[in-house]
Design an enzyme around this catalytic site. Structure first.
Site, PDB file in Angstrom:
ATOM      1  CB  SER A 182      -0.952   0.002   1.191  1.00 29.93           C
ATOM      2  OG  SER A 182      -0.234  -0.147   2.385  1.00 29.93           O
ATOM      3  CG  HIS A 210      -4.271  -1.288  -1.141  1.00 28.47           C
ATOM      4  ND1 HIS A 210      -4.806  -0.019  -1.232  1.00 28.47           N
ATOM      5  CD2 HIS A 210      -3.926  -1.461   0.158  1.00 28.47           C
ATOM      6  CE1 HIS A 210      -4.779   0.558  -0.047  1.00 28.47           C
ATOM      7  NE2 HIS A 210      -4.257  -0.292   0.814  1.00 28.47           N
ATOM      8  CE  LYS A 241      -7.412  -1.110   2.053  1.00 37.21           C
ATOM      9  NZ  LYS A 241      -7.472  -0.085   3.066  1.00 37.21           N
TER      10      LYS A 241
HETATM   11  N1  PMP Z   1      -4.788  -5.376   4.643  1.00 36.90           N
HETATM   12  C1  PMP Z   1      -4.190  -4.408   3.921  1.00 36.90           C
HETATM   13  C2  PMP Z   1      -3.069  -4.780   3.008  1.00 36.90           C
HETATM   14  C3  PMP Z   1      -4.649  -3.091   4.010  1.00 36.90           C
HETATM   15  O1  PMP Z   1      -4.078  -2.105   3.305  1.00 36.90           O
HETATM   16  C4  PMP Z   1      -5.733  -2.794   4.873  1.00 36.90           C
HETATM   17  C5  PMP Z   1      -6.297  -1.394   5.006  1.00 36.90           C
HETATM   18  N2  PMP Z   1      -5.398  -0.411   5.354  1.00 36.90           N
HETATM   19  C6  PMP Z   1      -6.297  -3.831   5.615  1.00 36.90           C
HETATM   20  C7  PMP Z   1      -5.810  -5.103   5.469  1.00 36.90           C
HETATM   21  C8  PMP Z   1      -7.416  -3.575   6.572  1.00 36.90           C
HETATM   22  O2  PMP Z   1      -8.616  -3.486   5.892  1.00 36.90           O
HETATM   23  P1  PMP Z   1      -9.895  -2.866   6.642  1.00 36.90           P
HETATM   24  O3  PMP Z   1      -9.779  -1.403   6.524  1.00 36.90           O
HETATM   25  O4  PMP Z   1     -11.043  -3.467   5.913  1.00 36.90           O
HETATM   26  O5  PMP Z   1      -9.813  -3.335   8.049  1.00 36.90           O
END
Ligand code: PMP
Length: 393
Positions: A182, A210, A241
């Site tokens: 990310s 992502h 997302k």
């Molecule tokens: N895994 C990854 C790779 C993420 O980027 C994120 C969100 N920042 C999450 C998990 C967590 O997802 P959520 O916002 O649905 O808890």
């Protein structure tokens, strides 16, 4: 020192070292343009990749679900909290992801907690990319398994760690990687990982938060992008997302999902998604299933913006996705740059140490299908103007 004084002191230290996070409150729904403090700004930091967070079709589905199902699930899913729409969402997600089954939990974060400590114990080994997401790291911490951290995307390093895990006689070897990282927007080397997993008889788990809605046919994700859906044992997805709602899911074989339904603590001990969220996520899945129009628009926008910003003279690192790290390098300058962008009408976050290594500070621009060419040109002009005034260009 009194407890609250200690907290105050720690916050002061964070502030002094420039690490205190500013949380801005939106006064409008997610969109290309949003209101903050009475000011209209171009939104370049949300994960609303496809613009579904304020989509009419999803809102309608959520409103209808509230009318039919109420606002709360009433209990955890194993007791009385599974409603027909939860099952429908899981079935549609499985169809979309081309897997046998899925399990929906409260967030992507929870999905990692639901899987990692549940399927591993002290007899096992977890092999994790050093740049994996915090929710994977915490999932690994919750597990009693041995840890083998491999260098970011380095297959030689992964093989070394697999060999160690084999030598340690690990019962299960679970390789975990983000699908898309990310902070840099780079993609995991899944074909190489799958090959090594076969060689060392390891399981492959991909957190595709992502990649979902971004990569693969109609946004099916990174496994589909590489045509490796059948070779990946566990996919983690988020509904927050590209799907525009909230929630997380696990995708894989039916027996894995059946097992998690019996054993995964976030599923057993925390209530399910609300009817509105569930119905909206179902509608998002249907929207993706039916058309790749939004995914295509997202990529057109990303290619346009990334091409132009490079022409202007910025380095955008190794990104292979719509995540666009505009490298400023210096921490202080990056924060000032972000403030200047905000003054000029652009909301884009500065990402600095410790989220990224020292000297690798950047403005992370998140491109969305919602952005028009005019929006992107507006941003490009501001980046050029501010870059010149800061002596970066
Ligand atoms: N895994 C990854 C790779 C993420 O980027 C994120 C969100 N920042 C999450 C998990 C967590 O997802 P959520 O916002 O649905 O808890």
């Amino acid at each position: 020192m009194d407890f609250y004084e200690q907290l105050k002191e720690d916050l002061r230290k964070l502030d002094d070292s420039g690490l205190l996070i500013t949380i801005r409150t939106l006064e409008s729904a997610q969109g290309a343009w949003i209101n903050i403090n009475g000011k209209k700004v171009l939104n370049m930091c949300s994960n609303n990749y496809l613009g579904l967070a304020n989509n009419e079709r999803l809102k309608e589905a959520a409103i209808n679900a509230v009318k039919s199902w109420g606002v709360g699930p009433g209990a955890v899913r194993t007791i009385a909290g599974t409603m027909k729409i939860h099952d429908e969402l899981e079935e549609k997600l499985a169809e979309f992801k081309k897997v046998e089954a899925t399990l929906v939990v409260q967030s992507g974060f929870n999905a990692n907690q639901a899987v990692i400590p549940t399927i591993t114990n002290e007899e096992d080994g977890i092999l994790s990319d050093e740049l994996n997401h915090a929710s994977i790291i915490d999932g690994v911490r919750l597990s009693k398994a041995k840890r083998y951290i491999w260098k970011h995307k380095d297959l030689n390093s992964l093989e070394e760690q697999l060999a160690k895990a084999q030598k340690d006689n690990c019962r299960r070897k679970l390789i975990i990687t983000d699908g898309v990282f990310s902070m840099d927007g780079d993609i995991a080397p899944l074909p190489g990982i799958v090959k090594l997993a076969k060689k060392y008889d390891a399981l492959v788990m991909v957190d595709d938060a992502h990649g979902e809605g971004v990569l693969g046919e109609n946004g099916r994700g990174v496994a589909d992008h590489f045509n490796l859906t059948d070779e990946v044992d566990i996919e983690i997805g988020t509904l927050s997302k590209a799907f525009g709602v909230v929630g997380g899911f696990i995708a894989g074989k039916k027996v894995l999902i059946d097992y998690l339904k019996q054993q995964a603590r976030p599923f057993l001990f925390s209530s399910s998604l609300s009817p509105a969220e569930t119905a909206a996520a179902l509608e998002a899945t249907k929207t993706l299933y039916e058309s790749n129009e939004l995914v295509k628009k997202l990529w057109d926008n990303a290619k346009y913006f990334q091409g132009k910003i490079k022409e202007i003279g910025y380095d955008i690192g190794v990104t292979e996705t719509p995540i666009t790290p505009v490298m400023i390098y210096d921490e202080k300058k990056t924060k000032e740059f972000s403030s200047k962008l905000y003054e000029e009408g652009i909301f884009a976050s500065s990402i600095v140490y410790p989220t990224v290594p020292k000297g690798k500070a950047r403005i992370r621009v998140m491109i969305s299908a919602l952005h028009s060419k005019e929006d992107l040109d507006f941003a490009l002009n501001k980046f050029e103007k501010i870059g010149k005034s800061f002596g970066i260009l």
